[in-house]
Scaffold this motif. Structure first.
Motif, PDB file in Angstrom:
ATOM      1  N   LEU A 158       0.826  -1.213   0.000  1.00 39.79           N
ATOM      2  CA  LEU A 158       0.000   0.000   0.000  1.00 39.79           C
ATOM      3  C   LEU A 158       0.858   1.259   0.000  1.00 39.79           C
ATOM      4  N   VAL A 159       1.894   1.274   0.852  1.00 40.84           N
ATOM      5  CA  VAL A 159       2.794   2.433   0.902  1.00 40.84           C
ATOM      6  C   VAL A 159       3.520   2.583  -0.430  1.00 40.84           C
ATOM      7  N   GLN A 160       3.934   1.459  -1.002  1.00 39.38           N
ATOM      8  CA  GLN A 160       4.631   1.491  -2.288  1.00 39.38           C
ATOM      9  C   GLN A 160       3.731   2.048  -3.395  1.00 39.38           C
ATOM     10  N   ILE A 161       2.474   1.656  -3.394  1.00 36.17           N
ATOM     11  CA  ILE A 161       1.528   2.157  -4.402  1.00 36.17           C
ATOM     12  C   ILE A 161       1.319   3.659  -4.246  1.00 36.17           C
ATOM     13  N   ARG A 162       1.216   4.126  -3.003  1.00 37.23           N
ATOM     14  CA  ARG A 162       1.043   5.562  -2.780  1.00 37.23           C
ATOM     15  C   ARG A 162       2.221   6.350  -3.342  1.00 37.23           C
ATOM     16  N   LEU A 163       3.428   5.816  -3.139  1.00 32.12           N
ATOM     17  CA  LEU A 163       4.616   6.479  -3.673  1.00 32.12           C
ATOM     18  C   LEU A 163       4.618   6.432  -5.202  1.00 32.12           C
ATOM     19  N   THR A 176       0.380  -4.054  -9.221  1.00 34.12           N
ATOM     20  CA  THR A 176       0.179  -4.431  -7.813  1.00 34.12           C
ATOM     21  C   THR A 176      -1.279  -4.287  -7.413  1.00 34.12           C
ATOM     22  N   LEU A 177      -1.928  -3.223  -7.885  1.00 35.21           N
ATOM     23  CA  LEU A 177      -3.327  -2.987  -7.508  1.00 35.21           C
ATOM     24  C   LEU A 177      -4.251  -4.054  -8.082  1.00 35.21           C
ATOM     25  N   ASP A 178      -4.009  -4.474  -9.303  1.00 36.03           N
ATOM     26  CA  ASP A 178      -4.833  -5.537  -9.886  1.00 36.03           C
ATOM     27  C   ASP A 178      -4.720  -6.813  -9.062  1.00 36.03           C
ATOM     28  N   GLN A 179      -3.515  -7.088  -8.580  1.00 35.64           N
ATOM     29  CA  GLN A 179      -3.306  -8.260  -7.726  1.00 35.64           C
ATOM     30  C   GLN A 179      -4.062  -8.119  -6.408  1.00 35.64           C
ATOM     31  N   LEU A 180      -3.977  -6.931  -5.797  1.00 32.51           N
ATOM     32  CA  LEU A 180      -4.652  -6.706  -4.523  1.00 32.51           C
ATOM     33  C   LEU A 180      -6.171  -6.712  -4.669  1.00 32.51           C
ATOM     34  N   LEU A 181      -6.666  -6.243  -5.799  1.00 31.15           N
ATOM     35  CA  LEU A 181      -8.116  -6.259  -6.026  1.00 31.15           C
ATOM     36  C   LEU A 181      -8.646  -7.685  -6.124  1.00 31.15           C
ATOM     37  N   ASN A 182      -7.812  -8.589  -6.630  1.00 33.03           N
ATOM     38  CA  ASN A 182      -8.201 -10.000  -6.673  1.00 33.03           C
ATOM     39  C   ASN A 182      -8.167 -10.632  -5.284  1.00 33.03           C
ATOM     40  N   GLU A 183      -7.179 -10.217  -4.489  1.00 35.10           N
ATOM     41  CA  GLU A 183      -7.018 -10.795  -3.155  1.00 35.10           C
ATOM     42  C   GLU A 183      -7.966 -10.169  -2.132  1.00 35.10           C
ATOM     43  N   LYS A 184      -8.150  -8.851  -2.213  1.00 38.16           N
ATOM     44  CA  LYS A 184      -8.981  -8.125  -1.240  1.00 38.16           C
ATOM     45  C   LYS A 184      -9.925  -7.193  -1.990  1.00 38.16           C
ATOM     46  N   PRO A 185     -10.933  -7.742  -2.662  1.00 35.20           N
ATOM     47  CA  PRO A 185     -11.797  -6.937  -3.547  1.00 35.20           C
ATOM     48  C   PRO A 185     -12.663  -5.901  -2.832  1.00 35.20           C
ATOM     49  N   ARG A 186     -12.818  -6.034  -1.519  1.00 33.37           N
ATOM     50  CA  ARG A 186     -13.661  -5.072  -0.799  1.00 33.37           C
ATOM     51  C   ARG A 186     -12.889  -4.290   0.261  1.00 33.37           C
TER      52      ARG A 186
END
Length: 299
Positions: A158-163, A176-186
């Protein structure tokens, strides 16, 4: 250290073997105070090698102590868990007071002796991001990555994405966000960052696809989400009208839910762009539908 020692020994060996092979060992004379010490070059080299070996053994001994995780090792390195906790508390206080630079420095210092060094570096990186110190934030993230455990990986991402968003590294952030949306969609923060990324990339269709999850997770207030929804749909209509043919725009419009098709704001935007594209008949149909809906609202 070992490489330097080997190179030095090779050089010294060269000095030693040269005279020896010629049958001349040479001599070494030392004078200090009233004393005079003389020895063969061979003896001098042996003593020097023994001295270097002793120094190396002493180095290894102290290096092991300094790098140990015992109380003595922490004390010698000035790495005290209690000092780390105090610095962490001071940094949090400074953060609340708005002194971002000093807070970041204390977060970094708190990593010395901290049980969770990744946390200290991540807090420093986030503070530096908030203060627009992106180079320093990247350095703090690199430090955090060195000892990042699986349980801290999500926070690190999350910190890396913000940067990356601040640096406009959209392609890397999206992976990274596409991966996280699959893992934590909500997950609210993941959805917020994804919405920010798609908006900055002008990917309005991605925002539209993301909106149902944002409404369910209540990422923002309903009025804010309605505003984002309106911006996304009007932006998408404009994109299709500008970059695609009319048939693609009409096909996309007809595939939308009934609530969108019956929305006056979106109908007006569609009618306007259809008229600009010379589709007067389609534009007139929407204009009639708009008139009927407005008449219902007045009654």
């Amino acid at each position: 250290m070992i490489k330097i020692l080997i190179i030095f020994l090779v050089l010294v060996g060269g000095f030693f073997l040269g005279p020896l092979l010629q049958g001349h060992q040479g001599s070494a004379v030392f004078e200090f105070a009233r004393y005079r010490v003389s020895m063969s070059f061979y003896s001098f080299i042996i003593l020097e090698l023994i001295g270097l070996l002793c120094l190396y053994l002493i180095y290894c001994f102290f290096n092991k102590i300094f790098n140990s995780k015992t109380a003595l090792g922490n004390w010698l390195r000035l790495k005290s868990p209690q000092k780390s906790i105090k610095r962490l508390e001071q940094a949090q206080m400074l953060l609340l007071e708005g002194d971002y630079q000093q807070a970041a420095k204390l977060f970094i210092k708190s990593a010395k002796g901290a049980k969770n060094t990744t946390l200290s570096y991540l807090l420093a990186a986030q503070t530096q991001i908030d203060n627009n110190e992106f180079i320093k934030a990247n350095q703090s993230l690199e430090q955090a990555a060195r000892n990042c455990q699986p349980k801290a990986l999500f926070a690190f991402q999350l910190v890396q994405i913000r940067l990356q968003l601040k640096n406009r590294e959209y392609a890397a952030a999206r992976i990274t966000l596409d991966q996280l949306l699959n893992e934590k969609p909500r997950h609210a923060e993941v959805l917020k960052l994804a919405d920010q990324l798609y908006y900055e990339m002008s990917d309005y269709q991605a925002i539209i696809d993301l909106l149902p999850a944002m409404y369910k997770a209540k990422v923002y207030s309903e009025s804010q989400l309605d505003l984002f929804k309106q911006t996304a749909y009007i932006g998408r209509i404009e994109q299709l009208a500008t970059n695609s043919d009319v048939q693609t725009l009409v096909k996309w419009w007809n595939s939308q839910p009934r609530a969108i098709l019956n929305n006056i704001t979106y109908q007006k935007a569609m009618a306007n762009y259809l008229q600009q594209l010379g589709q007067d008949s389609e534009a007139n149909k929407l204009s009639k539908s708009i008139g009927k809906l407005e008449a219902k609202e007045r009654t």
